[in-house]
Structure formats: structure tokens, C-alpha cells
Design a protein around this motif. Structure first.
Motif, PDB file in Angstrom:
ATOM      1  N   LEU A  39     106.356  51.770 108.094  1.00  0.00           N
ATOM      2  CA  LEU A  39     105.543  50.662 107.828  1.00  0.00           C
ATOM      3  C   LEU A  39     106.245  49.459 108.247  1.00  0.00           C
ATOM      4  O   LEU A  39     107.529  49.213 107.778  1.00  0.00           O
ATOM      5  CB  LEU A  39     105.357  50.471 106.290  1.00  0.00           C
ATOM      6  CG  LEU A  39     104.514  49.135 105.550  1.00  0.00           C
ATOM      7  CD1 LEU A  39     103.094  49.005 106.074  1.00  0.00           C
ATOM      8  CD2 LEU A  39     104.770  49.192 104.095  1.00  0.00           C
ATOM      9  N   LEU A  40     105.559  48.785 109.306  1.00  0.00           N
ATOM     10  CA  LEU A  40     106.429  47.654 109.776  1.00  0.00           C
ATOM     11  C   LEU A  40     105.901  46.154 109.142  1.00  0.00           C
ATOM     12  O   LEU A  40     104.671  46.390 108.911  1.00  0.00           O
ATOM     13  CB  LEU A  40     106.275  47.289 111.250  1.00  0.00           C
ATOM     14  CG  LEU A  40     106.587  46.104 112.022  1.00  0.00           C
ATOM     15  CD1 LEU A  40     108.003  45.804 111.967  1.00  0.00           C
ATOM     16  CD2 LEU A  40     105.821  46.134 113.415  1.00  0.00           C
ATOM     17  N   ILE A  41     106.738  45.349 108.623  1.00  0.00           N
ATOM     18  CA  ILE A  41     106.235  44.439 107.950  1.00  0.00           C
ATOM     19  C   ILE A  41     107.161  42.933 108.583  1.00  0.00           C
ATOM     20  O   ILE A  41     108.356  43.196 108.768  1.00  0.00           O
ATOM     21  CB  ILE A  41     106.732  44.376 106.418  1.00  0.00           C
ATOM     22  CG1 ILE A  41     106.121  45.327 105.746  1.00  0.00           C
ATOM     23  CG2 ILE A  41     106.207  43.108 105.770  1.00  0.00           C
ATOM     24  CD1 ILE A  41     106.437  45.715 104.562  1.00  0.00           C
ATOM     25  N   VAL A  42     106.196  42.199 109.072  1.00  0.00           N
ATOM     26  CA  VAL A  42     106.764  40.838 109.825  1.00  0.00           C
ATOM     27  C   VAL A  42     106.629  39.667 108.889  1.00  0.00           C
ATOM     28  O   VAL A  42     105.114  39.450 108.764  1.00  0.00           O
ATOM     29  CB  VAL A  42     106.490  40.720 111.345  1.00  0.00           C
ATOM     30  CG1 VAL A  42     107.132  39.959 111.990  1.00  0.00           C
ATOM     31  CG2 VAL A  42     106.766  42.185 111.907  1.00  0.00           C
ATOM     32  N   VAL A  43     107.414  39.007 108.579  1.00  0.00           N
ATOM     33  CA  VAL A  43     106.941  37.931 107.644  1.00  0.00           C
ATOM     34  C   VAL A  43     107.913  36.581 108.162  1.00  0.00           C
ATOM     35  O   VAL A  43     109.116  36.822 108.248  1.00  0.00           O
ATOM     36  CB  VAL A  43     107.335  37.822 106.072  1.00  0.00           C
ATOM     37  CG1 VAL A  43     107.162  36.815 105.332  1.00  0.00           C
ATOM     38  CG2 VAL A  43     106.525  39.342 105.713  1.00  0.00           C
ATOM     39  N   GLU A  44     107.261  35.374 108.457  1.00  0.00           N
ATOM     40  CA  GLU A  44     108.021  34.123 108.827  1.00  0.00           C
ATOM     41  C   GLU A  44     107.441  33.240 107.907  1.00  0.00           C
ATOM     42  O   GLU A  44     106.240  32.781 107.847  1.00  0.00           O
ATOM     43  CB  GLU A  44     108.040  33.974 110.153  1.00  0.00           C
ATOM     44  CG  GLU A  44     108.586  35.240 111.219  1.00  0.00           C
ATOM     45  CD  GLU A  44     110.153  35.267 111.117  1.00  0.00           C
ATOM     46  OE1 GLU A  44     110.688  34.774 110.219  1.00  0.00           O
ATOM     47  OE2 GLU A  44     110.561  36.105 112.035  1.00  0.00           O
ATOM     48  N   LEU A  45     108.266  32.253 107.339  1.00  0.00           N
ATOM     49  CA  LEU A  45     108.028  30.951 106.592  1.00  0.00           C
ATOM     50  C   LEU A  45     108.868  29.913 107.486  1.00  0.00           C
ATOM     51  O   LEU A  45     109.729  29.291 106.939  1.00  0.00           O
ATOM     52  CB  LEU A  45     108.662  31.159 105.087  1.00  0.00           C
ATOM     53  CG  LEU A  45     107.918  32.122 104.252  1.00  0.00           C
ATOM     54  CD1 LEU A  45     108.355  32.413 102.996  1.00  0.00           C
ATOM     55  CD2 LEU A  45     106.493  32.203 104.344  1.00  0.00           C
ATOM     56  N   CYS A  46     108.230  29.634 108.699  1.00  0.00           N
ATOM     57  CA  CYS A  46     108.803  28.568 109.426  1.00  0.00           C
ATOM     58  C   CYS A  46     108.825  27.287 108.633  1.00  0.00           C
ATOM     59  O   CYS A  46     109.655  26.394 109.051  1.00  0.00           O
ATOM     60  CB  CYS A  46     108.106  28.587 110.710  1.00  0.00           C
ATOM     61  SG  CYS A  46     108.009  30.265 111.720  1.00  0.00           S
TER      62      CYS A  46
END
Length: 377
Positions: free
Chosen positions: A184-191
């Protein structure tokens, strides 16, 4: 000129290798955004109120909000939050809170799309570069989603805008070495949390006009019975130019993360990227002409224009990239996966080349072959 070539890539498998190497399949792909929708014209007006009196050059740079070709994007905080100062401690608290929630949302969507239960996942690979959390976000998910207690976890920090492509590549590489593995790949960004009220710089204003928040998740499986969406993950590669650490990244101080843009990325795309691209494609037995469709990280409107030229496409030919930029802004790492999702929903098939540029300064590549299946709902 960025002048040294040092490609690392996975060349296509020969006939003998195909008999021993498991097929790696993208079984599902899902995206998620936080609740607050920021309209670009309102962000521009708020930025004027915050900076015009303190930045003598604000009026000269203000057109960046229109030139970005973004209509709206999403943020973990409402627009009013950005009008007051916040220190790194507060931003870190918000990162943990919202990154965990957004990761859970994307992960559940990806599991549902793959028709899988959480306890079928063997490895969680979590990619993010816009906040710091220990325990990591993936560890926090174990208290919210019923993964196995012995699930392997790998949090990855520092890929920046290249994180979507490199995260997918790393997940596929690990799946390929362990037949039957479900990743399971999870990519999160809160720029948005990198916004700096105290930085009166061109880079900070560009970031105000460009960046948004978002997440993507994917299930990657190995083995001939992997099934799923009919997307086979193939060769991958990357290139890191020497002496380019100042092109893109973060400065870190008591106020948090401060964006670095010290060179013209569109110029690098036009001048140095094509040689690296062609070397990678040649290793894969491909050319720009035989790539069915590039799937590019839309770093900005000027970057997209240069990529269209590199790939020999007409003006506005990268329609999915421009659509994602318009509706979501640049979310850093997840953005290219939003583009892939848009392409799949539009019925794209055949060989696709995912590509992105990120800190390092790094070019990332991932080949995917999509079986013809019609547009997704």
C-alpha cells in the motif's frame, strides 16, 4: 548547464528474466483532498493584504497568481488561518493531525477500489516531505485501520515533487523481489503549512500562488494472479544532477519550512532534461515517439509548456496535467498520481511514462502499461 549524466534505471526484462520475475500490477489508485477549497482570486487578494505594504516589488510579482493557471486548490486549513503567524510547533501539530486523516481517507479508498481488506497488506510505504512525525504517519494509521500488527512499514522523507513517481517505483521494486507481496503506497503532502507570513521573498510569493494539499494511495501487488486494474508496472529510473542542491527544497528554522527556488526549473526542463529522458528511454528500448503518453508532474504552467515541447506535443497537449493544475494546484508528490488517475478515468491505454522533477535535483521515471479497458467512472 547541468552537465553530468549518471542514470540509474531498471532496463526491460529479457525473455529469460520474465519467466522468473513476477508481474507487478497497479491494482488500484485513489486520491483525496482536505476540506477547504481555496479560490485563486481570493488567495491573491489575501496575499495583497498581507504583503503589498511590506514588499515594494509585490505589484510586479502579483501576476503570478493569474499566470499560474490555477482556479482553485485545497488546504487543510481555511484561508483565514494564513492571516496570522504560526510557529513550527503549531504547524507540526497540524501536519500530524491532517496528514493522518488524509492518509486514512486515501488508504481506505485505495483498499476499497482494489476490493481488499487491510489485513491483506504486507507493506505500507508512506511518502511525504512537508512535515515531520515520530511516530510516523503510517504507524498512526495502525490505530485507525485494521492492518496486521506485523505489517511492514517504510516512511520516506525528502523526495519532494518527485515523491509520487519514486514512491511508486520503490513500491514496485520491493513487490518484484517478493512474489505475492501486497504494498500500500500512501503519498501525502500539506504544502500549505509551509506558508511563511514572515518571508518577503519571491519564492514565498510563488509558493502562495502555486501549492495546495492532497493525497494519493495505490495498491501494488506482485505475482501472475495480481489482477486488478490492468496496469502493469515496468521499468523505472532516476537521475540526480551534481551540485544542484539549491535548485529546490526547504530551509528549516523556528518558523518552519521555507521553500527554496534558486534556479529556473522550466529552463532545466528545456535544456537538461531531454538528454536524461532519452538515456532512460533508450535503456528501456523506447523513444519519445514510442511512449504512448507521458504522465507528467505539472510543477507549474511554464513547466507544462516546456514538457509539451520536449515530448513534441501541441500547445496545451498535456490536457490532464493542465486540468489537475487548474483544479488542485501543485500538491508536490501526489500531483502526478492525480494526473495518472485523470488519464485512467479518461480511458488512456498502452505505454505511459510517469515523470517528475524533485529536490536533489532529481528526475524520476516510471513506465506503466495500461490494458485497454475504456474510461473509468
Amino acid at each position: 548547464m547541468l552537465d553530468r549524466i549518471d542514470i540509474v534505471s531498471a532496463a526491460p526484462l529479457g525473455a529469460a528474466s520474465r519467466q522468473t520475475q513476477p508481474v507487478v500490477t497497479l491494482r488500484s489508485l485513489a486520491t483525496a483532498t482536505p476540506p477547504h477549497r481555496l479560490v485563486q482570486s481570493e488567495v491573491r487578494d489575501a496575499s495583497r493584504a498581507l504583503f503589498a505594504d511590506r514588499m515594494p516589488f509585490f505589484s510586479r510579482l502579483e501576476p503570478v497568481f493569474d499566470n499560474a493557471e490555477i482556479e482553485h486548490r485545497y488546504s487543510c486549513q481555511p484561508l483565514e488561518w494564513f492571516m496570522q503567524p504560526a510557529d513550527f510547533k503549531e504547524k507540526s501539530r497540524l501536519y500530524v493531525e491532517h496528514a493522518t486523516a488524509l492518509a486514512e481517507d486515501a488508504a481506505r479508498r485505495a483498499l476499497d477500489a482494489a476490493a481488499m481488506e487491510a489485513d491483506e497488506i504486507d507493506l505500507i510505504l508512506f511518502v511525504s516531505s512537508t512535515g515531520i512525525a515520530t511516530p510516523s504517519i503510517d504507524a498512526r494509521l495502525l490505530n485507525r485501520i485494521p492492518f496486521r500488527s506485523n505489517v511492514m512499514r517504510l516512511p520516506v522523507f525528502g523526495y519532494g515533487c518527485a515523491g509520487g513517481v519514486l514512491g511508486l517505483s520503490r513500491a514496485a521494486q520491493m513487490a518484484r523481489t517478493s512474489p505475492g507481496l501486497n504494498v500500500l503506497l500512501i503519498v501525502v503532502e500539506l504544502c500549505s503549512l509551509a506558508f511563511r507570513l514572515d518571508r518577503l521573498t519571491k519564492s514565498n510569493l510563488v509558493a502562495c500562488a502555486l501549492f495546495g494539499d492532497g493525497a494519493a494511495a495505490a495498491v501494488i501487488s506482485s505475482g501472475l494472479d495480481a489482477g486488478g486494474a490492468g496496469c502493469t508496472i515496468g521499468s523505472s529510473g532516476e537521475h540526480c544532477w551534481p551540485d544542484t542542491l539549491n535548485v529546490m527544497g526547504w530551509d528549516v528554522d523556528a518558523g518552519g519550512l521555507d521553500v527554496i527556488f534558486h534556479q529556473s526549473i522550466p529552463d532545466i526542463v528545456a535544456r537538461d532534461y531531454p538528454v536524461v529522458l532519452d538515456r532512460f528511454l533508450a535503456d528501456c528500448g523506447l523513444t519519445r515517439a514510442t511512449v504512448g503518453r507521458p504522465c507528467c508532474h505539472p510543477g507549474g504552467a511554464k513547466v507544462i509548456t516546456e514538457l509539451e515541447s520536449v515530448f513534441g506535443l501541441p500547445a496545451a497537449g498535456l490536457t490532464s496535467e493542465r486540468r489537475v493544475l487548474r483544479d488542485f494546484g501543485n500538491m508536490s508528490a501526489p500531483t502526478v498520481l492525480f494526473v495518472l488517475d485523470d488519464l485512467l478515468r479518461s480511458g488512456a491505454s498502452g505505454p505511459l511514462l510517469l515523470t517528475a522533477l524533485g529536490p536533489g535535483f532529481t528526475a524520476a521515471f516510471q513506465c506503466i502499461d495500461v490494458a485497454a479497458q475504456g474510461a473509468r467512472p
